[in-house]
Design a protein around this motif. Structure first.
Motif, PDB file in Angstrom:
ATOM      1  N   UNK A 148      -3.140   2.005   7.684  1.00 34.57           N
ATOM      2  CA  UNK A 148      -3.916   0.764   7.297  1.00 34.57           C
ATOM      3  C   UNK A 148      -2.468  -0.330   7.930  1.00 34.57           C
ATOM      4  N   UNK A 149      -1.482  -0.455   7.132  1.00 38.33           N
ATOM      5  CA  UNK A 149      -1.188  -1.324   7.421  1.00 38.33           C
ATOM      6  C   UNK A 149      -0.453  -2.059   8.585  1.00 38.33           C
ATOM      7  N   UNK A 150      -0.285  -1.159   9.765  1.00 38.28           N
ATOM      8  CA  UNK A 150       0.880  -0.876  11.126  1.00 38.28           C
ATOM      9  C   UNK A 150      -0.400  -0.700  12.072  1.00 38.28           C
ATOM     10  N   UNK A 151      -1.864  -0.033  11.652  1.00 38.11           N
ATOM     11  CA  UNK A 151      -2.509   0.452  12.958  1.00 38.11           C
ATOM     12  C   UNK A 151      -1.952   1.820  13.148  1.00 38.11           C
ATOM     13  N   UNK A 152      -1.043   2.280  12.912  1.00 40.13           N
ATOM     14  CA  UNK A 152      -0.142   3.458  13.763  1.00 40.13           C
ATOM     15  C   UNK A 152      -1.085   4.946  13.602  1.00 40.13           C
ATOM     16  N   UNK A 153      -1.039   5.326  14.574  1.00 37.64           N
ATOM     17  CA  UNK A 153      -1.699   6.748  14.422  1.00 37.64           C
ATOM     18  C   UNK A 153      -0.800   7.979  14.584  1.00 37.64           C
ATOM     19  N   UNK A 154      -0.449   8.760  13.848  1.00 36.17           N
ATOM     20  CA  UNK A 154       0.060  10.509  13.404  1.00 36.17           C
ATOM     21  C   UNK A 154      -0.773  11.324  13.212  1.00 36.17           C
ATOM     22  N   UNK A 198       0.355  -0.902   0.247  1.00 32.71           N
ATOM     23  CA  UNK A 198      -0.235   0.022  -0.065  1.00 32.71           C
ATOM     24  C   UNK A 198       0.593   1.286  -0.112  1.00 32.71           C
ATOM     25  N   UNK A 199       1.762   0.626   0.093  1.00 29.28           N
ATOM     26  CA  UNK A 199       2.929   2.412   0.624  1.00 29.28           C
ATOM     27  C   UNK A 199       2.872   3.032  -0.606  1.00 29.28           C
ATOM     28  N   UNK A 200       2.948   4.318  -0.890  1.00 31.48           N
ATOM     29  CA  UNK A 200       3.381   5.266  -2.049  1.00 31.48           C
ATOM     30  C   UNK A 200       4.567   5.042  -2.721  1.00 31.48           C
ATOM     31  N   UNK A 201       4.987   4.754  -4.384  1.00 35.94           N
ATOM     32  CA  UNK A 201       5.504   4.868  -5.073  1.00 35.94           C
ATOM     33  C   UNK A 201       7.072   5.283  -4.015  1.00 35.94           C
ATOM     34  N   UNK A 202       7.305   6.738  -3.706  1.00 35.43           N
ATOM     35  CA  UNK A 202       8.369   7.499  -3.878  1.00 35.43           C
ATOM     36  C   UNK A 202       8.685   7.137  -2.568  1.00 35.43           C
ATOM     37  N   UNK A 203       7.561   6.864  -1.480  1.00 38.02           N
ATOM     38  CA  UNK A 203       8.130   6.516   0.012  1.00 38.02           C
ATOM     39  C   UNK A 203       8.640   4.866  -0.048  1.00 38.02           C
ATOM     40  N   UNK A 204       8.231   3.879  -1.016  1.00 38.18           N
ATOM     41  CA  UNK A 204       8.840   2.899  -1.253  1.00 38.18           C
ATOM     42  C   UNK A 204      10.215   3.111  -1.793  1.00 38.18           C
ATOM     43  N   UNK A 205      10.365   4.251  -2.926  1.00 37.36           N
ATOM     44  CA  UNK A 205      11.976   4.780  -2.966  1.00 37.36           C
ATOM     45  C   UNK A 205      12.634   5.002  -1.652  1.00 37.36           C
ATOM     46  N   UNK A 222       2.788 -10.305   3.056  1.00 37.47           N
ATOM     47  CA  UNK A 222       2.949  -8.750   3.005  1.00 37.47           C
ATOM     48  C   UNK A 222       4.160  -7.498   4.364  1.00 37.47           C
ATOM     49  N   UNK A 223       4.697  -6.623   3.547  1.00 38.07           N
ATOM     50  CA  UNK A 223       5.101  -6.172   4.554  1.00 38.07           C
ATOM     51  C   UNK A 223       4.724  -5.544   5.794  1.00 38.07           C
ATOM     52  N   UNK A 224       5.917  -4.839   6.415  1.00 43.71           N
ATOM     53  CA  UNK A 224       5.416  -4.162   7.887  1.00 43.71           C
ATOM     54  C   UNK A 224       5.173  -2.961   7.302  1.00 43.71           C
TER      55      UNK A 224
END
Length: 661
Positions: free
Chosen positions: A575-581, A78-85, A157-159
């Motif tokens: 959504x993936x880790x359930x973390x709040x920010x 689910x991570x956008x590509x620019x954050x994957x890179x 699936x990754x973290x």
């Protein structure tokens, strides 16, 4: 297959670095040209294979290859590509690979832009860079391999990447910071190479100075980006927290600032040679110390990597080897250095030396405050914390001294300046600074602030003395514009850098004095006033992002009935880790920021909301930009290019003569 290729590339890079650290060095002592010239090929190979390894890890992230442990720990589909890179440097292993790649890039750049150096010096510089690279590549391969596999039980699936890192600031801040960190290895390499050859003249300072300035500019921008990122991302409304990891990056900058000034004196006047060498060693040593603090687990920080102690032991050993070895070499060689130039107490040399000493004292204070909790815990004195009050108590008066000397220094001549001449030059800037400082608090706020008056005086002192020096330099020209055209790029670089310091000092001081903050309970329809602005809270609604769901507030900001901004702070749930920010919403302008962050939901549809009024905060980062542009201008000075061209012509003539004979 791609991860294995990346792993193999790192092994080849290590092998080439071992050769780079030995073969050219042997050639420099045995006067074998072939061995010394091999440094270029070995350094180029180091860069090629490290780049290949970095590309392989980037591909693994782009392809969601969760069989790679590091990818599975820091990315997901689910991570956008620019954050994957950018997640490539989102954790310990990848950030070390980025460090190694930056080191390879700096080493390769030396082969491209320092070919005018004497071959012996050139070989030794690259050899020292190879030694540093061996340490980092060994650390990466033995304890922090980013290509470790999870086969055969790879997850589907990754973290999640840490939500704090899912921000544009993360794309730019770490690479820029690391470029500065690693860049000081070049100054270190030149210093050690000069010690090895016993050539501690002004030439090595001239060769090292542009490289050091590039590193300093990179670190300046990296620190500014990190400060700006923390300001808007953490939701705390702060731009600097005296966090141990922030301190770890700040200390090399302080010593690096002293170093670029000391290099200028060594190059122009042939003095401070031993001092300049020592500063070069300290700057890179503090960069390594920062790496140890971040990755060893000995400190607690929102920025630190959680790693096992074994890695910390490895870095500590490498740190002791580098610092111990370099200081031992310095102890044997430095006493042989003698400076023949003399200067009086009222000279540019004396003031620059005084400024450098103050920078080192500030660094020692920050180092003490950062490491004291570690030593107290080790010695059984209990867990203690050293916070902003300690650092500000020492930092503020010491920076006051720096600013005073900064204003006087450029107005003073080399070797000796008559006191009456200096007094005449400084009288107008001093008068203007005092008048503006005394008047400003009356005009800006209802309540008079002595602290604001003193802060404005100091900032204006640096700015007005710098501009007075420009006027003084152009006094004999046919016209002011004609005089400006004759000034060098390095002089303009100094002017912009010092103006940048003045802007940052004003931003820091006035923001600290005049900031306003309120923690509020706001229900839909509530209106509050902060800093002269009215805030109307409309409530929240749910919005969806690429990999999160957020509660988004809507706040209308008005002043005197005029709409200023519509702010939309968010509380995100990934959504993936359930973390709040928390994502703050900010309306920026040249003179102030309006800053809102959303807290927790309360009863009856109300929310906890934090509202800030942050005057002059943008000036902090604007000043850093001015400083960086000043550094870039200094590097572009045509005198450096002319020197390189003369060296290349001399080298070509020597080679032609050798060929003819």
């Amino acid at each position: 297959m791609i991860p294995e290729l990346g792993h193999f590339s790192l092994i080849l890079a290590l092998f080439l670095c071992v050769l780079l650290s030995i073969v050219p060095l042997v050639g420099s002592y045995t006067n074998q040209t072939v061995l010394m010239k091999s440094s270029t090929s070995l350094a180029s190979g180091f860069f090629v294979f490290t780049t290949l390894a970095y590309i392989c890890l980037t591909i693994a992230f782009a392809q969601d290859d969760f069989s790679v442990k590091y990818v599975a720990s820091h990315s997901n589909t689910l991570l956008p590509i620019y954050y994957k890179l950018s997640a490539v440097w989102g954790g310990h292993e990848g950030s070390l690979l980025l460090w190694a790649w930056m080191l390879a890039g700096w080493t390769f750049a030396i082969t491209l832009f320092s070919r005018h150096l004497p071959l012996e010096m050139f070989a030794r510089v690259l050899s020292v860079m190879g030694m540093v690279a061996v340490g980092f590549l060994l650390f990466t391969l033995l304890t922090s391999n980013p290509f470790d596999r999870l086969l055969p039980d790879q997850p589907r699936e990754g973290s999640d990447l840490n939500p704090l890192l899912q921000d544009p600031g993360f794309i730019f801040h770490p690479p820029m910071l690391y470029m500065g960190y690693v860049g000081f290895s070049v100054a270190f390499a030149f210093a050690i190479a000069a010690l090895m050859g016993g050539r501690l003249d002004s030439a090595w300072a001239r060769w090292s100075r542009p490289w050091t300035t590039v590193a300093w500019v990179s670190l300046t921008l990296g620190l500014a980006l990190g400060s700006w990122w923390a300001y808007y991302e953490l939701g705390w409304g702060g731009w600097w927290f005296w966090d141990p990891v922030e301190n770890a990056a700040f200390m090399p900058w302080l010593v690096g600032t002293a170093l670029i000034h000391s290099l200028a004196v060594t190059e122009k006047r042939g003095v401070f040679k031993s001092w300049t060498i020592l500063l070069a060693i300290l700057a890179f040593s503090l960069s390594l110390l920062g790496t140890f603090l971040v990755r060893s687990g000995v400190i607690t920080s929102v920025h630190a990597f959680a790693t096992d102690p074994a890695r910390g032991v490895f870095i500590l050993g490498f740190l002791l080897f580098v610092i111990g070895g370099s200081l031992t070499l310095y102890a044997f060689k430095a006493p042989q250095v003698k400076s023949v130039s003399r200067f009086s107490w009222l000279s540019r040399e004396s003031l620059l030396l005084g400024n450098n000493v103050v920078f080192v004292i500030i660094t020692a204070t920050v180092l003490l405050g950062t490491l004291y909790p570690v030593f107290a815990d080790m010695l059984g004195w209990g867990r203690v914390s050293v916070g902003p009050p300690f650092f500000n108590f020492f930092f503020v008066p010491l920076m006051f001294i720096v600013c005073v000397l900064l204003g006087i220094g450029p107005m003073v001549a080399w070797k000796k300046s008559p006191l009456k001449n200096i007094g005449g030059l400084l009288l107008k800037p001093l008068t203007i600074s005092i008048v503006i400082g005394l008047v400003f608090p009356f005009l800006y706020a209802d309540e008079y602030s002595i602290s604001a008056a003193i802060s404005v005086m100091i900032g204006m002192w640096v700015a007005t003395t710098t501009l007075a020096e420009v006027i003084h330099k152009t006094r004999n020209a046919p016209s002011f514009m004609a005089g400006l055209k004759k000034l060098t790029a390095s002089f303009y670089g100094m002017v912009l850098a010092h103006i940048g310091v003045a802007i940052t000092v004003l931003g820091v001081a006035l923001n600290t004095i005049y900031s306003d903050q309120k923690d509020l309970r706001l229900a839909p329809g509530s209106v509050v006033t902060v800093g002269g602005y009215e805030y109307l809270f409309y409530g929240v609604k749910e919005v969806k992002g690429p990999n999160y769901i957020a509660q988004e507030g809507r706040v209308e900001v008005t002043k005197d009935g005029r709409l200023i901004a519509e702010l939309k702070p968010q509380k995100r749930n990934y959504l993936s880790g359930g973390n709040s920010m928390t994502e703050a919403s900010i309306k920026s302008s040249f003179l102030r920021d309006i800053y809102i962050s959303l807290g927790e939901p309360l009863q009856e549809g109300a929310w906890a909301v934090r509202v800030y009024f942050k005057p002059f905060v943008v000036w902090i980062w604007l000043g850093a930009i001015f400083m960086s542009i000043g550094g870039i201008l200094a590097i572009s000075d045509k005198r450096y290019r002319a020197h390189v061209k003369r060296k290349q012509e001399k080298l070509a003539a020597t080679q032609n003569l050798a060929g003819a004979s």
